[in-house]
Design an enzyme around this catalytic site. Structure first.
Site, PDB file in Angstrom:
ATOM      1  CB  VAL A   1      -2.988   6.618   6.038  1.00  0.00           C
ATOM      2  CG1 VAL A   1      -4.294   7.254   6.496  1.00  0.00           C
ATOM      3  CG2 VAL A   1      -3.089   6.169   4.581  1.00  0.00           C
TER       4      VAL A   1
ATOM      5  N   GLY B   1      -2.501  -1.344   2.408  1.00  0.00           N
ATOM      6  CA  GLY B   1      -3.869  -1.004   2.772  1.00  0.00           C
ATOM      7  C   GLY B   1      -4.803  -2.194   2.867  1.00  0.00           C
ATOM      8  N   GLY B   2      -4.246  -3.389   3.068  1.00  0.00           N
ATOM      9  CA  GLY B   2      -5.075  -4.581   3.188  1.00  0.00           C
ATOM     10  C   GLY B   2      -5.479  -5.193   1.867  1.00  0.00           C
TER      11      GLY B   2
ATOM     12  CD  GLU C   1       3.360  -4.454   4.495  1.00  0.00           C
ATOM     13  OE1 GLU C   1       3.055  -5.594   4.079  1.00  0.00           O
ATOM     14  OE2 GLU C   1       2.675  -3.448   4.282  1.00  0.00           O
TER      15      GLU C   1
ATOM     16  NE  ARG D   1      -5.846   4.620   8.537  1.00  0.00           N
ATOM     17  CZ  ARG D   1      -5.059   3.973   7.688  1.00  0.00           C
ATOM     18  NH1 ARG D   1      -5.561   3.548   6.532  1.00  0.00           N
ATOM     19  NH2 ARG D   1      -3.795   3.738   7.981  1.00  0.00           N
TER      20      ARG D   1
ATOM     21  CD  GLU E   1       2.938  -1.527   7.986  1.00  0.00           C
ATOM     22  OE1 GLU E   1       2.462  -2.657   7.746  1.00  0.00           O
ATOM     23  OE2 GLU E   1       2.362  -0.469   7.693  1.00  0.00           O
TER      24      GLU E   1
ATOM     25  CD  GLU F   1       3.520 -12.227   6.556  1.00  0.00           C
ATOM     26  OE1 GLU F   1       4.631 -11.888   6.121  1.00  0.00           O
ATOM     27  OE2 GLU F   1       2.821 -11.481   7.267  1.00  0.00           O
TER      28      GLU F   1
ATOM     29  NE  ARG G   1       2.265   3.516   1.009  1.00  0.00           N
ATOM     30  CZ  ARG G   1       1.606   3.330   2.139  1.00  0.00           C
ATOM     31  NH1 ARG G   1       1.540   4.319   3.024  1.00  0.00           N
ATOM     32  NH2 ARG G   1       1.035   2.183   2.431  1.00  0.00           N
TER      33      ARG G   1
ATOM     34  CE  LYS H   1       4.259  -4.118   0.636  1.00  0.00           C
ATOM     35  NZ  LYS H   1       4.707  -2.780   1.019  1.00  0.00           N
TER      36      LYS H   1
END
Length: 543
Positions: free
Chosen positions: A292, A161-162, A285, A335, A272, A197, A289, A113
């Site tokens: 989800v 994913g946090g 970022e 989700r 994103e 950031e 891939r 990142k």
């Protein structure tokens, strides 16, 4: 086209990849750990290979060897695990195998990142204020935070994913967050590097899906709004975004295409952005891939993104350009996690009853079935419920109907939480940002809170476990509340933690056909993440 693909993943994404491969006439190889022996992806694949441990999905040499021995020509990594690991992508190339994703160089440039920020700055892409590279010392972090101003985000360079991310509103929180983010990043990604950031408040999280072939053709698809989050974990996604006009979508899409071309990107990728209230967007970022939340894009674009990934990796041209891309209708995704809908504590165990919703415009991506045991060793997401409709209003109504039909018994799930979100007038009106959950969702009513407190007091009296002989230090805390709980109960273990550990052991015992008993628990002052307990049972007696 490939004749055989090894799927280096598990759960719903492994099932998703296998199903597309079946439609394409491609044989599949599934890898699985011992606790996943009865998993759906194992049942659906043409061949299977057992991993040496629960962490086998991260074992590069094992997966490469499994591909060679089964005659697979390519490896689809899904998301998570090795999907954004440049070393693994390079090893695949060295072994003569095709990694279904970008090459190692692009992953290294964009998967890291901090380096991705520098690359985007060089390409003229707007980025959030922050560090140039990784943070080496706490002193450096403090100096930069003072310069850009609080609040700030500490983020893992290899994160996703946090995980490996901490929000700090002051210097004390920054120093604590720096340490915990590094620890979590190391355990989750094998890389403890972090960067800083500026945390922009009142923003939306909007991302752009791109597809790029090896012949220079790059297209952007409909944007996704992923603003409904809890602790930086996406929970609900939709496409398109209620805050993005066609003109803004085109501007963001062109920036995304320019960014992909700047690193000679190939495959499916997602850029994103944070979108502020004035319509200005900032690069955060790039995920190198499949995401989800890719199904919402599939619904509105009519493209099977897994198929496109495979076609591109096989050397086929896209066969279309930007003028062919259409966004039709509206799609929402929820989700579904195996978690308490109020506390979000994990809820592993056996699924006693399972009924998935159906009907026009409804899709469920899941690996669940009646009798399946949800393991405590992996991510808590157990299903994705996706709906499509001509308009957003109709999509919300369809999601409410589908959530109401969805029934999973034996474990707690976040279905009630999603129904609360869908019922909120601000969500229905499309008025929300990344702070929606903490700002808009009211806590339990006083009566409900009192009842819950009484239940917890009863549990505390009846089930507190005193520490006996030390079992060794537990894993680093993944949830900040765990350490607080340990502190709250002093020399005793909080009943909630005991309950989760007991449930985790019971679930694993069911999967292995054995029974486990807790002999002792050592309170070390650090909380344990119940989803990181792989190996804990090995230090306990078997009965």
């Amino acid at each position: 086209m490939f004749k055989k693909i090894l799927v280096g993943n598990r759960g719903e994404i492994a099932v998703r990849v296998i199903r597309t491969c079946q439609e394409m006439g491609i044989k599949t190889v599934a890898v699985y750990s011992e606790v996943d022996a009865n998993a759906l992806h194992v049942q659906l694949a043409d061949e299977t290979v057992k991993t040496p441990s629960v962490r086998g999905y991260l074992d590069m040499e094992f997966i490469l060897d499994a591909a060679r021995k089964t005659g697979a020509e390519a490896i689809h990594p899904g998301y998570g695990f090795l999907s954004e690991n440049p070393v693994f992508a390079a090893k695949c190339a060295e072994a003569g195998l095709v990694f279904i994703g970008p090459d190692a160089r692009a992953i290294e440039l964009m998967g890291d990142k901090a380096r991705a920020r520098d690359t985007m700055l060089s390409a003229g892409v707007p980025v959030t204020p922050g560090t140039d590279g990784v943070i080496d010392t706490p002193k450096e972090a403090l100096e930069i935070a003072r310069r850009i101003g609080f609040p700030v985000l500490v983020k893992a360079v290899a994160g996703g994913g946090g995980r490996g991310m901490r929000l700090a509103h002051n210097e004390e929180e920054l120093l604590a967050g720096l340490e915990s983010a590094r620890s979590e990043a190391k355990s989750s990604f094998g890389n403890s590097d972090v960067y800083l950031e500026k945390y922009l408040q009142g923003c939306r999280h909007v991302e752009i899906q791109i597809l790029a072939d090896q012949y220079g053709q790059v297209v952007y698809l409909g944007e996704r709004d992923c603003s409904i989050q809890r602790r930086n974990q996406k929970l609900i996604e939709e496409s398109p975004s209620p805050a993005v006009s066609r003109e803004l979508w085109q501007r963001m899409g062109k920036v995304a295409v320019a960014a992909a071309k700047a690193v000679n990107y190939r495959g499916a990728g997602t850029l994103e952005f944070l979108l502020d209230q004035e319509g200005q967007f900032y690069f955060m970022e790039m995920n190198t891939r499949i995401q989800v939340e890719h199904p919402v894009t599939e619904f509105v674009s009519g493209l099977d993104l897994i198929r496109e990934q495979i076609r591109i990796a096989a050397g086929e041209p896209l066969g279309y350009d930007q003028s062919h891309i259409r966004v039709t209708g509206w799609a929402l995704e929820c989700r579904i996690n195996a978690e308490d809908p109020q506390t979000f504590l994990p809820s592993p165990g056996q699924v006693n009853f399972y009924r998935s919703p159906g009907g026009f415009g409804v899709r469920v991506d899941s690996a669940l079935y009646p009798g399946y045991t949800i393991s405590p060793f992996y991510d808590s997401m157990i299903a994705k419920l996706i709906v499509q409709a001509p308009s957003r209003e109709e999509a919300v109504k369809r999601m409410v109907r589908a959530l109401s039909e969805f029934e999973i018994q034996g474990v707690k799930t976040t279905i009630p939480f999603h129904l609360r979100v869908m019922a909120h007038p601000d969500f229905q009106a499309g008025h929300f940002n990344t702070s929606f959950i903490q700002d808009k969702l009211t806590p339990l009513s006083s009566a409900e809170a009192h009842e819950k407190k009484e239940d917890q007091e009863k549990e505390k009296k009846n089930h507190i476990v005193k520490p006996a002989e030390a079992l060794g230090d537990p894993p680093e805390a993944e949830h900040e509340t765990a350490a607080a709980k340990a502190k709250e109960y002093g020399d005793c273990i909080a009943p909630e933690i005991v309950a989760v550990i007991s449930g985790a052991l019971a679930a694993m015992g069911q999967a292995k056909g054995e029974n486990y008993q807790i002999l002792s628990i050592h309170a070390s002052g650090r909380g344990c993440s119940p989803w990181k307990l792989a190996g804990l049972y090995e230090r306990m007696g078997r009965v």
